[in-house]
Design an enzyme around this catalytic site. Structure first.
Site, mmCIF file in Angstrom:
data_model
loop_
_atom_site.group_PDB
_atom_site.id
_atom_site.type_symbol
_atom_site.label_atom_id
_atom_site.label_comp_id
_atom_site.label_asym_id
_atom_site.label_seq_id
_atom_site.Cartn_x
_atom_site.Cartn_y
_atom_site.Cartn_z
ATOM 1 N N THR A 153 -27.440 1.292 -10.466
ATOM 2 C CA THR A 153 -27.607 2.791 -11.053
ATOM 3 C C THR A 153 -26.401 3.885 -11.632
ATOM 4 O O THR A 153 -26.898 4.920 -12.222
ATOM 5 C CB THR A 153 -26.907 3.555 -9.471
ATOM 6 O OG1 THR A 153 -27.468 2.648 -8.656
ATOM 7 C CG2 THR A 153 -27.036 5.164 -9.202
ATOM 8 N N TYR A 180 -24.194 -10.431 -9.034
ATOM 9 C CA TYR A 180 -25.059 -9.522 -8.775
ATOM 10 C C TYR A 180 -26.381 -9.959 -8.926
ATOM 11 O O TYR A 180 -26.700 -10.851 -10.257
ATOM 12 C CB TYR A 180 -24.803 -8.890 -10.326
ATOM 13 C CG TYR A 180 -25.689 -7.422 -10.666
ATOM 14 C CD1 TYR A 180 -26.270 -7.272 -8.848
ATOM 15 C CD2 TYR A 180 -25.600 -6.614 -10.398
ATOM 16 C CE1 TYR A 180 -27.086 -6.140 -8.955
ATOM 17 C CE2 TYR A 180 -26.210 -5.170 -10.587
ATOM 18 C CZ TYR A 180 -26.581 -5.176 -9.978
ATOM 19 O OH TYR A 180 -27.180 -3.770 -9.589
ATOM 20 N N LYS A 217 -23.005 -10.337 -4.624
ATOM 21 C CA LYS A 217 -24.244 -9.005 -3.813
ATOM 22 C C LYS A 217 -25.723 -9.281 -3.435
ATOM 23 O O LYS A 217 -26.743 -9.698 -4.404
ATOM 24 C CB LYS A 217 -23.991 -7.920 -5.472
ATOM 25 C CG LYS A 217 -24.415 -6.450 -5.376
ATOM 26 C CD LYS A 217 -24.119 -6.414 -6.308
ATOM 27 C CE LYS A 217 -24.856 -4.618 -5.808
ATOM 28 N NZ LYS A 217 -26.416 -4.644 -5.958
#
Length: 297
Positions: A44, A131, A159
């Site tokens: 993002t 990630y 994550k």
């Protein structure tokens, strides 16, 4: 820092550079709301579209304006050399942790990904979050690979990209991964539609896109789940279904969140790097209605 709500703000920008005032506004808003950590330069945060100098500047701004809130910064890049340079910049900025995705143009093997994390973990003085984002990296982790990486020094969280919608299946998925990683390594769920389900299933953290713009809304869900009130967390998340639908309709959360940030007057227009564009006028009308109807804040 890898528990509770980790809020991921936009990095607002145009072709002239970063909207520093807008970014500072977003970071200070998150800190004031009481999020558990701030995840700058995630997907993002459009990290892949920024130069090394720009990324270093964003890291510095995030740390400077987050107050006592821990800041995690994305360090993913195509080459290990560049990841190490970004690691150095992030640590110099004073971040509390880093987030690493195995970014690549050529499809990576499991051994290559392990080698990346092995090299980076040796050069860290802060904890690292793995990630796992196959939607952007096109690399799919196995639980076994997560287990290997989780044994490396400084690895502190994973994550994961969502969980099954069924609560029992979600818990089984989290339990399978937890059985393969050390106790000190936390599991965080991403994909905002899965936030409540993941937390209720035993995830330690919610790595949230919408949390980067509407922290109070997402904190209410997080705190309900942390208090063991799974029904309330689910209820609050179910209220946001129209928002999750909008994300799917417009190719993911980024374009919708960017348009919402512009509409709320928090950032300048445009706020995404070309060729990316925030959601169109039709979506904007829907977003305005949803912000009011769902009382997003």
């Amino acid at each position: 820092m890898f528990t509770g709500l980790s809020a991921f703000p936009l990095t607002p920008m145009n072709e002239d550079g970063i909207d520093e005032a807008g970014f500072i506004t977003l970071v200070e808003r998150l800190a004031a709301a009481g999020v558990d950590s701030i995840g700058a330069l995630g997907s993002t945060g459009s990290y892949a579209y920024l130069s090394r100098a720009e990324r270093a500047r964003v890291a510095q701004l995030a740390v400077a304006h987050a107050g006592q809130t821990p800041v995690m910064v994305g360090i993913g890049s195509l080459r290990t050399r560049d990841v190490l340079n970004l690691t150095e910049d992030a640590q110099k900025a004073g971040v509390s942790g880093v987030l690493l995705a195995p970014v690549s143009y050529q499809k990576l093997s499991a051994d290559e990904v392990f080698g990346l994390f092995e090299t980076v973990s040796r050069n860290l003085s802060v904890p690292l979050c793995v990630y796992d984002n196959p939607g952007t990296t096109h690399f799919e982790f196995t639980d076994e690979l997560h287990g290997r990486i989780a044994q490396l020094p400084n690895v502190a969280s994973i994550k994961i990209p969502g969980v099954p919608a069924d609560p029992a299946a979600a818990k089984a998925r989290v339990d399978r991964l937890r059985a393969l990683i050390p106790e000190h390594v936390t599991i965080g769920v991403s994909g905002d539609a899965f936030g409540a389900t993941g937390l209720n299933a035993g995830c330690d953290a919610w790595y949230s896109v919408i949390g980067g713009l509407f922290p109070k809304t997402t904190l209410a869900i997080t705190r309900a789940a942390q208090a063991g009130n799974a029904a309330e967390a689910t209820r609050l998340s179910e209220r946001l279904k129209p928002l999750w639908t909008l994300f799917a309709q417009y190719g993911g959360s980024l374009r919708v969140v960017a348009a919402a940030a512009e509409l709320e007057g928090l950032v300048k227009h445009p706020c995404l790097p070309l060729p990316l564009k925030a959601a169109n006028d039709l979506a904007r009308r829907q977003i305005v209605d949803l912000i009011k109807e769902l009382e997003l804040s």
